[in-house]
Design a protein around this motif. Structure first.
Motif, mmCIF file in Angstrom:
data_model
loop_
_atom_site.group_PDB
_atom_site.id
_atom_site.type_symbol
_atom_site.label_atom_id
_atom_site.label_comp_id
_atom_site.label_asym_id
_atom_site.label_seq_id
_atom_site.Cartn_x
_atom_site.Cartn_y
_atom_site.Cartn_z
ATOM 1 N N ALA A 289 -14.855 34.062 124.646
ATOM 2 C CA ALA A 289 -15.947 34.364 123.720
ATOM 3 C C ALA A 289 -16.876 35.417 124.310
ATOM 4 C CB ALA A 289 -16.726 33.093 123.388
ATOM 5 N N VAL A 290 -17.215 35.272 125.583
ATOM 6 C CA VAL A 290 -18.082 36.250 126.248
ATOM 7 C C VAL A 290 -17.369 37.596 126.381
ATOM 8 C CG1 VAL A 290 -19.221 36.802 128.437
ATOM 9 C CG2 VAL A 290 -19.475 34.526 127.435
ATOM 10 N N ASP A 291 -16.078 37.576 126.682
ATOM 11 C CA ASP A 291 -15.313 38.831 126.767
ATOM 12 C C ASP A 291 -15.320 39.577 125.431
ATOM 13 O OD1 ASP A 291 -14.701 38.323 129.401
ATOM 14 O OD2 ASP A 291 -12.668 37.603 129.006
ATOM 15 N N ALA A 292 -15.108 38.853 124.336
ATOM 16 C CA ALA A 292 -15.107 39.481 123.015
ATOM 17 C C ALA A 292 -16.494 40.005 122.656
ATOM 18 C CB ALA A 292 -14.630 38.485 121.958
ATOM 19 N N TYR A 293 -17.515 39.251 122.993
ATOM 20 C CA TYR A 293 -18.917 39.632 122.756
ATOM 21 C C TYR A 293 -19.231 40.954 123.444
ATOM 22 C CZ TYR A 293 -24.002 38.311 122.620
ATOM 23 O OH TYR A 293 -25.368 38.218 122.406
ATOM 24 N N ARG A 294 -18.796 41.053 124.696
ATOM 25 C CA ARG A 294 -19.041 42.289 125.449
ATOM 26 C C ARG A 294 -18.176 43.441 124.931
ATOM 27 N NH1 ARG A 294 -19.597 39.153 131.206
ATOM 28 N NH2 ARG A 294 -21.876 39.313 131.387
ATOM 29 N N ALA A 295 -16.943 43.149 124.557
ATOM 30 C CA ALA A 295 -16.044 44.206 124.082
ATOM 31 C C ALA A 295 -16.592 44.881 122.837
ATOM 32 C CB ALA A 295 -14.658 43.635 123.797
ATOM 33 N N LEU A 296 -17.282 44.112 121.983
ATOM 34 C CA LEU A 296 -17.838 44.660 120.756
ATOM 35 C C LEU A 296 -19.293 45.078 120.916
ATOM 36 C CD1 LEU A 296 -16.150 42.329 118.123
ATOM 37 C CD2 LEU A 296 -15.586 44.680 118.682
ATOM 38 N N ARG A 297 -19.777 45.110 122.161
ATOM 39 C CA ARG A 297 -21.107 45.628 122.505
ATOM 40 C C ARG A 297 -22.234 44.829 121.841
ATOM 41 N NH1 ARG A 297 -20.458 51.071 123.940
ATOM 42 N NH2 ARG A 297 -22.672 51.042 124.497
ATOM 43 N N VAL A 298 -22.039 43.525 121.702
ATOM 44 C CA VAL A 298 -23.029 42.685 121.024
ATOM 45 C C VAL A 298 -24.153 42.319 121.991
ATOM 46 C CG1 VAL A 298 -23.416 40.558 119.734
ATOM 47 C CG2 VAL A 298 -21.236 41.761 119.522
ATOM 48 N N GLU A 299 -25.355 42.266 121.466
ATOM 49 C CA GLU A 299 -26.518 41.735 122.185
ATOM 50 C C GLU A 299 -27.230 40.758 121.261
ATOM 51 O OE1 GLU A 299 -28.264 45.120 125.041
ATOM 52 O OE2 GLU A 299 -28.130 45.739 122.945
ATOM 53 N N GLY A 300 -28.063 39.915 121.851
ATOM 54 C CA GLY A 300 -28.819 38.955 121.046
ATOM 55 C C GLY A 300 -28.042 37.689 120.795
ATOM 56 N N LEU A 301 -27.183 37.713 119.777
ATOM 57 C CA LEU A 301 -26.449 36.497 119.431
ATOM 58 C C LEU A 301 -25.209 36.844 118.632
ATOM 59 C CD1 LEU A 301 -27.920 34.626 116.340
ATOM 60 C CD2 LEU A 301 -28.571 36.951 116.923
ATOM 61 N N ALA A 302 -24.273 35.925 118.632
ATOM 62 C CA ALA A 302 -23.098 35.996 117.756
ATOM 63 C C ALA A 302 -22.398 34.646 117.792
ATOM 64 C CB ALA A 302 -22.127 37.097 118.181
ATOM 65 N N ARG A 303 -21.687 34.355 116.733
ATOM 66 C CA ARG A 303 -20.773 33.224 116.718
ATOM 67 C C ARG A 303 -19.370 33.798 116.812
ATOM 68 N NH1 ARG A 303 -20.754 31.427 111.517
ATOM 69 N NH2 ARG A 303 -18.684 32.348 111.324
ATOM 70 N N VAL A 304 -18.601 33.295 117.776
ATOM 71 C CA VAL A 304 -17.235 33.778 117.976
ATOM 72 C C VAL A 304 -16.286 32.730 117.412
ATOM 73 C CG1 VAL A 304 -15.544 34.632 119.637
ATOM 74 C CG2 VAL A 304 -17.992 34.965 120.073
ATOM 75 N N ASP A 305 -15.457 33.149 116.461
ATOM 76 C CA ASP A 305 -14.533 32.247 115.780
ATOM 77 C C ASP A 305 -13.130 32.424 116.352
ATOM 78 O OD1 ASP A 305 -16.763 31.773 114.277
ATOM 79 O OD2 ASP A 305 -16.035 32.778 112.472
ATOM 80 N N PHE A 306 -12.498 31.316 116.692
ATOM 81 C CA PHE A 306 -11.165 31.323 117.299
ATOM 82 C C PHE A 306 -10.153 30.618 116.396
ATOM 83 C CE2 PHE A 306 -13.904 31.486 121.066
ATOM 84 C CZ PHE A 306 -13.270 32.438 121.852
ATOM 85 N N LEU A 307 -8.911 31.036 116.540
ATOM 86 C CA LEU A 307 -7.752 30.268 116.102
ATOM 87 C C LEU A 307 -7.040 29.824 117.367
ATOM 88 C CD1 LEU A 307 -6.566 32.636 113.245
ATOM 89 C CD2 LEU A 307 -7.687 30.420 112.967
ATOM 90 N N TYR A 308 -6.790 28.527 117.487
ATOM 91 C CA TYR A 308 -6.222 27.987 118.726
ATOM 92 C C TYR A 308 -4.893 27.302 118.422
ATOM 93 C CZ TYR A 308 -5.875 25.295 123.091
ATOM 94 O OH TYR A 308 -5.446 24.745 124.284
ATOM 95 N N GLU A 309 -3.810 27.936 118.841
ATOM 96 C CA GLU A 309 -2.483 27.344 118.732
ATOM 97 C C GLU A 309 -2.170 26.640 120.042
ATOM 98 O OE1 GLU A 309 -0.265 30.330 115.531
ATOM 99 O OE2 GLU A 309 0.395 30.300 117.611
ATOM 100 N N ASP A 310 -2.302 25.311 120.026
ATOM 101 C CA ASP A 310 -2.134 24.542 121.260
ATOM 102 C C ASP A 310 -0.745 23.932 121.400
ATOM 103 O OD1 ASP A 310 -2.221 22.529 119.385
ATOM 104 O OD2 ASP A 310 -4.080 21.622 120.120
#
Length: 383
Positions: A289-310
């Protein structure tokens, strides 16, 4: 401190914004903030939310269930300056200190970098992602491209451009055939720049895919089509600028066939907070989630939505895949973002305080790097 809460807006998520803003306004500490709700109508007019302001003068408990973008019309830029008046705080209406803006706007013309650009021009601190990150995350096609470049896993997807949302099946047939050949069926069809599951559909047949393209085309010319993942839906809240923090994850168990608008806002889905994951799984999704947040240059806040195939219970085995980032997630009583932080130990009022602190921090940093002269003497010496 004067806290301007922007809400409403010109998108299909206007109503969600009005509910989110109500709860932000109610939770803001009146001992710290002179709160001023400013509405943007569906037509784009800016108004001082007179009814909300009057209710705040009585107390947060007097607020209606949702704010209304009704009241005297105001000019946007003057409404954002530090010498504006009209907020409600412990001393009643009157002038305040520095202004911070909370743009509680969802969807296009609010969450997509447009209002953020206005706030940058006004040189006013504001909460949430900046112009670039807001625009990237609002456009699912652009965000997917950037995530892929950063090596962040995602389901397979394609984009379609549709100029005529009433196009007949015969006109859509070549695109439908190409999508089915590439992605198979079922697929999910989404407007590229829309949130709250507005305009999204699931297609299991070619005619349904054509219908889905027309539905999405009512909201955006650019449409994203994604393969179905046999996966769990996990969400993580992220907060911060240079050093973002990730919350405990939550899981969505849809009550409908997928997590649609009604499921989100009419209590159809079951929210499991925290999600039933082991420590290694939690650490993996928080890190991604933090990697994706940084990759998209986000600051402040975001909700990161995942699909998890376990790999369990008939699901796939591809592991964690980022679905999307939402830079202004819902703040309604049933929204995941504030619930995730509450479960992680940061209640609603402290969450607002942190967003204000992050807005001021980023603004101060940006002001240090803002220059209008072409070259200072030190620059010339370096050359």
């Amino acid at each position: 401190m004067r806290l301007v809460v922007l809400f409403g807006g010109r998108s299909a998520e206007h109503d969600v914004s009005c509910v989110s803003a109500r709860h932000v306004v109610a939770a803001a500490d009146p001992e710290k903030y002179l709160v001023e709700p400013v509405g943007i109508t569906r037509e784009g007019r800016w108004v001082q939310a007179a009814a909300a302001l009057e209710a705040l003068g009585v107390g947060p408990e007097a607020l209606p269930e949702r704010l209304s973008a009704d009241g005297p019309e105001i000019e946007p830029l003057p409404a954002l300056t530090d010498d504006a008046v009209g907020g409600a705080g412990p001393a009643g209406p009157g002038p305040a200190g520095p202004t911070v803006v909370l743009p509680i706007l969802h969807g296009p013309m609010g969450e997509d970098g447009t209002v953020q650009g206005l706030l940058e021009l006004a040189r006013v601190p504001y909460a949430g992602a900046g112009v670039l990150a807001s625009a990237l995350c609002m456009d699912k096609a652009a965000a997917n491209t950037m995530l892929a470049a950063a090596g962040i896993p995602h389901t397979r997807w394609r984009t379609v451009t549709l100029d005529d949302p009433a196009a007949p099946d015969s006109e859509l047939a070549p695109q439908v055939d190409a999508l089915v050949e590439d992605l198979g069926l079922p697929v999910f069809v989404k407007p590229a720049s829309m949130g709250s599951s507005v305009g999204i559909s699931k297609a299991v047949t070619r005619p349904q895919l054509a219908d889905g393209l027309r539905l999405a085309g009512r909201y955006d010319r650019s449409i994203v089509v994604e393969e179905e993942a046999r996966a769990r839906e996990i969400e993580v809240a992220v907060l911060g600028n240079d050093e973002p923090e990730a919350s405990l994850p939550g899981e969505i168990v849809p009550g409908a066939e997928f997590y649609d608008y009604a499921d989100k806002y009419q209590d159809g889905a079951e929210l499991l907070i925290p999600a039933p994951l082991d420590d290694d799984e939690i650490a993996a999704c928080q890190s991604l989630a933090v990697d994706a947040y940084r990759a998209l240059r986000v600051e402040g806040l975001a909700r990161v939505d995942f699909l998890y195939e376990d790999g369990r219970d008939g699901r796939g085995d591809r592991g964690w895949m980022v679905s999307e980032l939402n830079t202004m997630p819902g703040f309604t009583p049933i929204s995941m973002y504030p619930k995730l932080w509450a479960a992680t130990g940061r209640p609603y009022s402290r969450l607002i305080d942190r967003l204000v602190d992050l807005a001021l921090e980023r603004h101060a940093r940006r002001e240090q790097h803002t220059r209008t002269d072409p070259a200072a003497p030190a620059d010339r010496r370096l050359s």
